[in-house]
Design a protein around this motif. Structure first.
Motif, PDB file in Angstrom:
ATOM      1  N   TRP A   8       0.867  -1.177   0.000  1.00 23.56           N
ATOM      2  CA  TRP A   8       0.000   0.000   0.000  1.00 23.56           C
ATOM      3  C   TRP A   8       0.905   1.228   0.000  1.00 23.56           C
ATOM      4  O   TRP A   8       2.123   1.090   0.222  1.00 23.56           O
ATOM      5  CB  TRP A   8      -0.934  -0.029   1.227  1.00 23.56           C
ATOM      6  CG  TRP A   8      -2.105   0.908   1.157  1.00 23.56           C
ATOM      7  CD1 TRP A   8      -2.389   1.923   2.023  1.00 23.56           C
ATOM      8  CD2 TRP A   8      -3.178   0.890   0.202  1.00 23.56           C
ATOM      9  NE1 TRP A   8      -3.556   2.552   1.660  1.00 23.56           N
ATOM     10  CE2 TRP A   8      -4.067   1.933   0.544  1.00 23.56           C
ATOM     11  CE3 TRP A   8      -3.478   0.109  -0.926  1.00 23.56           C
ATOM     12  CZ2 TRP A   8      -5.213   2.223  -0.202  1.00 23.56           C
ATOM     13  CZ3 TRP A   8      -4.628   0.396  -1.664  1.00 23.56           C
ATOM     14  CH2 TRP A   8      -5.474   1.434  -1.308  1.00 23.56           C
ATOM     15  N   ASN A   9       0.327   2.391  -0.276  1.00 21.80           N
ATOM     16  CA  ASN A   9       1.151   3.592  -0.428  1.00 21.80           C
ATOM     17  C   ASN A   9       1.571   4.176   0.926  1.00 21.80           C
ATOM     18  O   ASN A   9       1.047   5.202   1.367  1.00 21.80           O
ATOM     19  CB  ASN A   9       0.380   4.632  -1.243  1.00 21.80           C
ATOM     20  CG  ASN A   9       1.232   5.856  -1.537  1.00 21.80           C
ATOM     21  OD1 ASN A   9       2.457   5.753  -1.605  1.00 21.80           O
ATOM     22  ND2 ASN A   9       0.592   7.011  -1.688  1.00 21.80           N
ATOM     23  N   THR A  10       2.487   3.502   1.574  1.00 23.92           N
ATOM     24  CA  THR A  10       2.938   3.920   2.906  1.00 23.92           C
ATOM     25  C   THR A  10       4.477   3.828   2.952  1.00 23.92           C
ATOM     26  O   THR A  10       5.085   3.215   2.073  1.00 23.92           O
ATOM     27  CB  THR A  10       2.384   2.973   3.997  1.00 23.92           C
ATOM     28  OG1 THR A  10       3.042   1.712   3.855  1.00 23.92           O
ATOM     29  CG2 THR A  10       0.876   2.790   3.896  1.00 23.92           C
ATOM     30  N   PRO A  11       5.101   4.381   4.001  1.00 21.87           N
ATOM     31  CA  PRO A  11       6.562   4.312   4.103  1.00 21.87           C
ATOM     32  C   PRO A  11       7.108   2.885   3.990  1.00 21.87           C
ATOM     33  O   PRO A  11       8.088   2.641   3.277  1.00 21.87           O
ATOM     34  CB  PRO A  11       6.847   4.894   5.490  1.00 21.87           C
ATOM     35  CG  PRO A  11       5.724   5.847   5.723  1.00 21.87           C
ATOM     36  CD  PRO A  11       4.517   5.203   5.085  1.00 21.87           C
ATOM     37  N   ASN A  12       6.487   1.946   4.681  1.00 20.79           N
ATOM     38  CA  ASN A  12       7.022   0.576   4.644  1.00 20.79           C
ATOM     39  C   ASN A  12       6.815  -0.083   3.279  1.00 20.79           C
ATOM     40  O   ASN A  12       7.614  -0.928   2.866  1.00 20.79           O
ATOM     41  CB  ASN A  12       6.402  -0.267   5.767  1.00 20.79           C
ATOM     42  CG  ASN A  12       6.874   0.197   7.132  1.00 20.79           C
ATOM     43  OD1 ASN A  12       8.064   0.414   7.337  1.00 20.79           O
ATOM     44  ND2 ASN A  12       5.947   0.404   8.053  1.00 20.79           N
ATOM     45  N   GLY A  13       5.764   0.324   2.593  1.00 21.22           N
ATOM     46  CA  GLY A  13       5.549  -0.170   1.229  1.00 21.22           C
ATOM     47  C   GLY A  13       6.546   0.438   0.254  1.00 21.22           C
ATOM     48  O   GLY A  13       7.101  -0.252  -0.619  1.00 21.22           O
ATOM     49  N   ARG A  14       6.814   1.727   0.419  1.00 14.53           N
ATOM     50  CA  ARG A  14       7.716   2.434  -0.520  1.00 14.53           C
ATOM     51  C   ARG A  14       9.166   1.967  -0.431  1.00 14.53           C
ATOM     52  O   ARG A  14       9.904   2.037  -1.409  1.00 14.53           O
ATOM     53  CB  ARG A  14       7.636   3.951  -0.282  1.00 14.53           C
ATOM     54  CG  ARG A  14       6.346   4.574  -0.781  1.00 14.53           C
ATOM     55  CD  ARG A  14       6.244   4.530  -2.294  1.00 14.53           C
ATOM     56  NE  ARG A  14       4.898   4.880  -2.749  1.00 14.53           N
ATOM     57  CZ  ARG A  14       4.464   4.695  -3.997  1.00 14.53           C
ATOM     58  NH1 ARG A  14       5.241   4.172  -4.924  1.00 14.53           N
ATOM     59  NH2 ARG A  14       3.235   5.019  -4.332  1.00 14.53           N
ATOM     60  N   LYS A  15       9.578   1.536   0.770  1.00 12.63           N
ATOM     61  CA  LYS A  15      10.946   0.995   0.889  1.00 12.63           C
ATOM     62  C   LYS A  15      11.142  -0.123  -0.120  1.00 12.63           C
ATOM     63  O   LYS A  15      12.186  -0.256  -0.749  1.00 12.63           O
ATOM     64  CB  LYS A  15      11.141   0.286   2.238  1.00 12.63           C
ATOM     65  CG  LYS A  15      11.074   1.057   3.456  1.00 12.63           C
ATOM     66  CD  LYS A  15      11.111   0.045   4.610  1.00 12.63           C
ATOM     67  CE  LYS A  15      10.789   0.702   5.900  1.00 12.63           C
ATOM     68  NZ  LYS A  15      10.774  -0.248   7.030  1.00 12.63           N
ATOM     69  N   ILE A  16      10.113  -0.960  -0.213  1.00 12.92           N
ATOM     70  CA  ILE A  16      10.246  -2.166  -1.044  1.00 12.92           C
ATOM     71  C   ILE A  16      10.109  -1.821  -2.525  1.00 12.92           C
ATOM     72  O   ILE A  16      10.845  -2.366  -3.358  1.00 12.92           O
ATOM     73  CB  ILE A  16       9.205  -3.234  -0.617  1.00 12.92           C
ATOM     74  CG1 ILE A  16       9.288  -3.496   0.883  1.00 12.92           C
ATOM     75  CG2 ILE A  16       9.395  -4.520  -1.430  1.00 12.92           C
ATOM     76  CD1 ILE A  16      10.636  -3.971   1.394  1.00 12.92           C
ATOM     77  N   SER A  17       9.194  -0.903  -2.865  1.00 13.69           N
ATOM     78  CA  SER A  17       9.077  -0.563  -4.293  1.00 13.69           C
ATOM     79  C   SER A  17      10.366   0.086  -4.781  1.00 13.69           C
ATOM     80  O   SER A  17      10.818  -0.167  -5.901  1.00 13.69           O
ATOM     81  CB  SER A  17       7.847   0.305  -4.579  1.00 13.69           C
ATOM     82  OG  SER A  17       7.798   1.440  -3.758  1.00 13.69           O
ATOM     83  N   ALA A  18      11.002   0.907  -3.920  1.00 12.32           N
ATOM     84  CA  ALA A  18      12.286   1.517  -4.307  1.00 12.32           C
ATOM     85  C   ALA A  18      13.339   0.426  -4.512  1.00 12.32           C
ATOM     86  O   ALA A  18      14.075   0.433  -5.508  1.00 12.32           O
ATOM     87  CB  ALA A  18      12.740   2.515  -3.240  1.00 12.32           C
ATOM     88  N   ALA A  19      13.405  -0.535  -3.587  1.00 14.18           N
ATOM     89  CA  ALA A  19      14.419  -1.607  -3.698  1.00 14.18           C
ATOM     90  C   ALA A  19      14.165  -2.467  -4.936  1.00 14.18           C
ATOM     91  O   ALA A  19      15.111  -2.806  -5.662  1.00 14.18           O
ATOM     92  CB  ALA A  19      14.397  -2.465  -2.435  1.00 14.18           C
ATOM     93  N   LEU A  20      12.910  -2.811  -5.188  1.00 15.80           N
ATOM     94  CA  LEU A  20      12.602  -3.653  -6.360  1.00 15.80           C
ATOM     95  C   LEU A  20      13.035  -2.958  -7.652  1.00 15.80           C
ATOM     96  O   LEU A  20      13.622  -3.581  -8.540  1.00 15.80           O
ATOM     97  CB  LEU A  20      11.097  -3.959  -6.407  1.00 15.80           C
ATOM     98  CG  LEU A  20      10.594  -4.971  -5.368  1.00 15.80           C
ATOM     99  CD1 LEU A  20       9.064  -4.915  -5.258  1.00 15.80           C
ATOM    100  CD2 LEU A  20      11.044  -6.391  -5.721  1.00 15.80           C
TER     101      LEU A  20
END
Ligand code: GSH
Length: 208
Positions: A8-20
């Protein structure tokens, strides 16, 4: 084969989309709308028993068999190990990454998260108490990060999963009422990280 990414569009979600994105991994986004309690759906709980996003399923896991991973720190370590990117194998370098990753997971996330919570509390006395306690701790953590980034480009030797983890929360600095002008080394790091093409894609991709 793609990574199935529950988020979902949250800090913990964004960490992973950036890494992917930075690791160049193919992935499919499966939005889990946490404001509609979709994180409690029985199928999601099978892969994320703590009813939190993010979680992943790697259909091409170890031995070619599927594996699911929950907890953003564990996901970052898994992806870094799988790709050999942004997570050094040299133990000395790895310790640095793990230290700052755990620093984020234990503090620079839970503390600003409490600020987000208390900002919404209606009872003024409760709100004031919570904000005083957690804003102070959040600012202390920004100060620690600022000191660490003085004279360095990244929290460890090279750009790593620890930077992506910390960035997810720094991305919400306005929401937890932190002015990056007060933390010039964090500001420089934040601006540089956000300008990286992969990271930029990771923060822009639709997760909701
Ligand atoms: N320690 C967990 C925290 C995950 C977390 O708090 N996720 C939030 C969104 S950022 C969530 O799913 N909240 C749903 C809920 O509280 O029920 C991690 O890093 O993965």
């Amino acid at each position: 084969m793609a990574i199935e990414f529950y988020t979902w569009n949250t800090p913990n979600g964004r960490k992973i989309s950036a890494a992917l994105e930075e690791m160049g991994l193919a992935y499919n986004v499966h939005p889990v709308n946490i404001s509609k309690n979709e994180q409690f759906a029985p199928d999601f709980l099978k892969i994320s028993p703590n009813n939190r996003i993010p979680a992943i399923i790697d259909t091409d896991g170890p031995g070619g068999q599927p594996i699911s991973v929950f907890e953003s720190g564990a996901i970052l370590i898994y992806l870094g190990t799988k790709t050999g990117k942004f997570y050094p194998s040299d133990p000395r370098k790895q310790v640095l990454v793990l230290e700052w990753l755990m620093w984020q997971m234990g503090g620079f996330g839970p503390m600003p998260g409490q600020v987000h919570h208390f900002l919404q509390v209606e009872n003024e006395q409760d709100r004031r108490y919570g904000l005083e306690r957690y804003s102070k701790e959040t600012r202390r953590l920004y100060g620690v990060l600022d000191k660490r980034l003085d004279g360095r480009d990244y929290v460890a030797d090279e750009c790593s999963i620890a930077d992506f983890a910390i960035l997810g929360w720094a991305w919400r600095h306005e929401r937890h009422q932190v002015n990056l002008d007060d933390f010039p080394h964090v500001k420089r790091w934040y601006t540089t990280m956000m300008a990286r093409p992969g990271t930029k894609r990771g923060f822009e991709v639709a997760l909701a």
